[in-house]
Motif scaffolding. Structure first.
Motif, PDB file in Angstrom:
ATOM      1  N   LEU A   1       0.814  -1.273   0.326  1.00 40.95           N
ATOM      2  CA  LEU A   1       0.299  -0.145  -0.372  1.00 40.95           C
ATOM      3  C   LEU A   1       0.776   1.728   0.217  1.00 40.95           C
ATOM      4  CD1 LEU A   1      -2.073  -0.747   2.721  1.00 40.95           C
ATOM      5  CD2 LEU A   1      -3.054  -0.793   0.430  1.00 40.95           C
ATOM      6  N   SER A   2       0.467   2.198  -0.854  1.00 38.46           N
ATOM      7  CA  SER A   2       0.858   3.670  -0.366  1.00 38.46           C
ATOM      8  C   SER A   2       0.354   4.378   0.458  1.00 38.46           C
ATOM      9  CB  SER A   2       1.604   3.952  -1.714  1.00 38.46           C
ATOM     10  OG  SER A   2      -0.552   4.925  -2.030  1.00 38.46           O
ATOM     11  N   ILE A   3       1.384   5.486   1.659  1.00 40.13           N
ATOM     12  CA  ILE A   3       0.445   5.852   2.399  1.00 40.13           C
ATOM     13  C   ILE A   3      -0.654   6.508   1.610  1.00 40.13           C
ATOM     14  CG2 ILE A   3       2.042   7.557   2.541  1.00 40.13           C
ATOM     15  CD1 ILE A   3       2.669   7.248   6.043  1.00 40.13           C
TER      16      ILE A   3
ATOM     17  N   ALA B   1       7.350   8.185  14.533  1.00 38.18           N
ATOM     18  CA  ALA B   1       5.776   8.717  13.952  1.00 38.18           C
ATOM     19  C   ALA B   1       6.525   9.092  12.452  1.00 38.18           C
ATOM     20  CB  ALA B   1       5.099   8.167  14.161  1.00 38.18           C
ATOM     21  N   GLU B   2       6.358  10.593  13.270  1.00 36.43           N
ATOM     22  CA  GLU B   2       7.101  11.958  12.579  1.00 36.43           C
ATOM     23  C   GLU B   2       8.019  11.809  11.505  1.00 36.43           C
ATOM     24  OE1 GLU B   2       5.503  14.326  12.608  1.00 36.43           O
ATOM     25  OE2 GLU B   2       4.499  14.512  14.936  1.00 36.43           O
TER      26      GLU B   2
ATOM     27  N   GLN C   1      10.003  10.833   6.025  1.00 35.14           N
ATOM     28  CA  GLN C   1      10.841   9.793   4.955  1.00 35.14           C
ATOM     29  C   GLN C   1       9.083   9.931   3.910  1.00 35.14           C
ATOM     30  OE1 GLN C   1      12.823   6.676   6.833  1.00 35.14           O
ATOM     31  NE2 GLN C   1      13.991   8.141   7.842  1.00 35.14           N
ATOM     32  N   SER C   2       8.566   9.430   4.104  1.00 45.90           N
ATOM     33  CA  SER C   2       7.173   8.863   3.056  1.00 45.90           C
ATOM     34  C   SER C   2       6.472  10.306   2.436  1.00 45.90           C
ATOM     35  CB  SER C   2       6.049   8.104   3.704  1.00 45.90           C
ATOM     36  OG  SER C   2       6.319   7.153   4.958  1.00 45.90           O
ATOM     37  N   GLY C   3       6.560  11.200   3.114  1.00 45.02           N
ATOM     38  CA  GLY C   3       6.789  13.009   2.320  1.00 45.02           C
ATOM     39  C   GLY C   3       4.690  13.042   2.500  1.00 45.02           C
TER      40      GLY C   3
ATOM     41  N   THR D   1      -1.578  -5.799  10.394  1.00 47.34           N
ATOM     42  CA  THR D   1      -0.838  -4.891   9.878  1.00 47.34           C
ATOM     43  C   THR D   1      -0.993  -4.588   8.591  1.00 47.34           C
ATOM     44  OG1 THR D   1       0.848  -7.325   9.424  1.00 47.34           O
ATOM     45  CG2 THR D   1       1.095  -5.537  11.175  1.00 47.34           C
ATOM     46  N   LEU D   2      -1.172  -3.695   8.157  1.00 50.75           N
ATOM     47  CA  LEU D   2      -0.784  -3.095   7.082  1.00 50.75           C
ATOM     48  C   LEU D   2       0.590  -2.579   6.159  1.00 50.75           C
ATOM     49  CD1 LEU D   2      -3.426   0.014   6.978  1.00 50.75           C
ATOM     50  CD2 LEU D   2      -3.468  -2.058   6.509  1.00 50.75           C
ATOM     51  N   PRO D   3       0.323  -3.705   5.098  1.00 52.12           N
ATOM     52  CA  PRO D   3       1.687  -3.703   4.238  1.00 52.12           C
ATOM     53  C   PRO D   3       1.834  -2.794   3.151  1.00 52.12           C
ATOM     54  CG  PRO D   3       0.064  -5.088   3.024  1.00 52.12           C
ATOM     55  CD  PRO D   3      -0.252  -4.307   4.003  1.00 52.12           C
ATOM     56  N   VAL D   4       2.150  -1.561   4.322  1.00 49.18           N
ATOM     57  CA  VAL D   4       2.792   0.164   4.022  1.00 49.18           C
ATOM     58  C   VAL D   4       3.807   0.187   3.367  1.00 49.18           C
ATOM     59  CG1 VAL D   4       2.594   2.188   4.282  1.00 49.18           C
ATOM     60  CG2 VAL D   4       0.966   0.305   5.834  1.00 49.18           C
ATOM     61  N   LYS D   5       4.153   0.596   2.003  1.00 44.20           N
ATOM     62  CA  LYS D   5       5.806   1.348   1.489  1.00 44.20           C
ATOM     63  C   LYS D   5       6.481   1.839   2.834  1.00 44.20           C
ATOM     64  CE  LYS D   5       4.590   1.640  -3.020  1.00 44.20           C
ATOM     65  NZ  LYS D   5       4.424   1.748  -4.080  1.00 44.20           N
ATOM     66  N   GLY D   6       7.553   1.452   3.306  1.00 43.08           N
ATOM     67  CA  GLY D   6       8.471   2.315   4.305  1.00 43.08           C
ATOM     68  C   GLY D   6       8.700   1.576   5.424  1.00 43.08           C
ATOM     69  N   THR D   7       7.422   0.243   5.307  1.00 42.66           N
ATOM     70  CA  THR D   7       7.169  -0.068   7.279  1.00 42.66           C
ATOM     71  C   THR D   7       8.232  -2.000   6.760  1.00 42.66           C
ATOM     72  OG1 THR D   7       4.950  -1.365   6.317  1.00 42.66           O
ATOM     73  CG2 THR D   7       5.738   1.511   8.031  1.00 42.66           C
TER      74      THR D   7
END
Length: 322
Positions: free
Chosen positions: A197-199, A220-221, A226-228, A272-278
């Motif tokens: 997933l994209s954030i 989190a911040e 980093q994810s814009g 958990t959600l498969p979010v990019k960056g995690t």
């Protein structure tokens, strides 16, 4: 004996600082009778110590009425420095005593919420089993509060996540890695979506975050930066447990440590959600404020650095995330 509290308070009086110890007890208990009971003294004796201490300082430190006892402005200054003096004296006493004795005595440990609530109990169990003469006491707080207590010598060591934005006198050493995941209720519409997933797909969600000064909030911040990404809606909490309960209830989503969510994932209460960056990676750090370490502190730090339980917990958590 292990004590877990929101503040550090030594009941055992040390010979050179009776006045400071009595003053601290009265300031924290806000009552002469309760302070006397804690210190195993009579109330008149406590009152005499306070009078003598105020005379030596030259000003009144406590406001007294029939309803309350509380610090005035001078008392607040005296209390802050009294805590630091007692902490330094206790540290000096333990270091000198260590020269002739094995690892024993008090060990004041501070930990940020994530490590303190979900990891530290496993470490303490092993410490107490292997070194029964060490008497740890634990303070749980956010990263900023724990760092401040170490700086003022009220804690021997702090176990924290996050970084310091300003220069401090603390020695800081990473000792463990953490992985953080975006978590949601099992009924969240994106839970069953295939692929990463994209954030941006979470822009309409309410983000449940820890308070400012928390290492989890800082993580989190950093993740958002980093994810814009900037969440449009945020709700703030002072601890992790109500965040987990709120996520499970479907109130919103959050970014939480693998340590904090393993039980809920195992029982299917969170997903958990498969979010990019995690997973988002961060480090836990050991912070101290002295070039000298008691034997008790040395064995505790060695246990942290070489503890197989951290590796085992990490492996269990990684399996639960899959």
């Amino acid at each position: 004996m292990i004590m877990i509290s929101n503040y550090i308070y030594e009941k055992e009086l040390l010979p050179i600082d009776h006045q400071l110890q009595v003053f601290i007890a009265v300031a924290e208990r806000k009552n002469f009778s309760r302070a006397a009971e804690d210190l195993h003294m009579t109330q008149p004796a406590v009152s005499q110590y306070i009078r003598s201490f105020e005379e030596s300082i030259g000003v009144r430190l406590l406001e007294r009425t029939n309803k309350y006892v509380r610090l005035n402005r001078a008392g607040e200054i005296a209390y802050h420095h009294a805590k630091e003096i007692v902490g330094l004296y206790s540290k000096m006493h333990n270091l000198v005593d260590d020269l002739a004795n094995k690892a024993s005595g008090s060990l004041t440990i501070g930990a940020s919420y994530t490590f303190g609530e979900y990891v530290l109990p496993h470490i303490l169990s092993k410490l107490v089993a292997e070194y029964p003469s060490i008497e740890p006491s634990v303070t749980i707080g956010n990263t900023a509060d724990i760092a401040e207590l170490v700086i003022s010598h009220q804690l021997d060591v702090g176990l924290i996540e996050g970084h310091f934005k300003e220069a401090t006198p603390l020695q800081n050493e990473n000792f463990a890695e953490d992985a953080m995941y975006v978590v949601a209720s099992p009924i969240h519409p994106l839970v069953r979506k295939k692929g990463r997933l994209s954030i941006g797909e979470l822009s309409n969600d309410l983000w449940l975050l820890r308070e400012e000064g928390s290492g989890t909030r800082e993580a989190a911040e950093t993740f958002f930066s980093q994810s814009g990404f900037r969440p449009a809606r945020v709700m703030q909490f002072s601890s992790t447990q109500p965040i987990k309960e709120s996520v499970e209830a479907g109130l919103g989503i959050s970014l939480l440590s693998q340590w904090a969510i393993q039980k809920e994932l195992r029982h299917g209460e969170l997903k958990t959600l498969p979010v990019k960056g995690t997973p988002f990676k961060r480090n836990f750090s050991i912070v101290t404020n002295s070039p000298f370490q008691t034997k008790a502190l040395q064995v505790f730090i060695d246990l942290l650095k070489n503890n197989e339980d951290l590796t085992v917990l990490n492996q269990k958590n990684s399996t639960n995330m899959k």
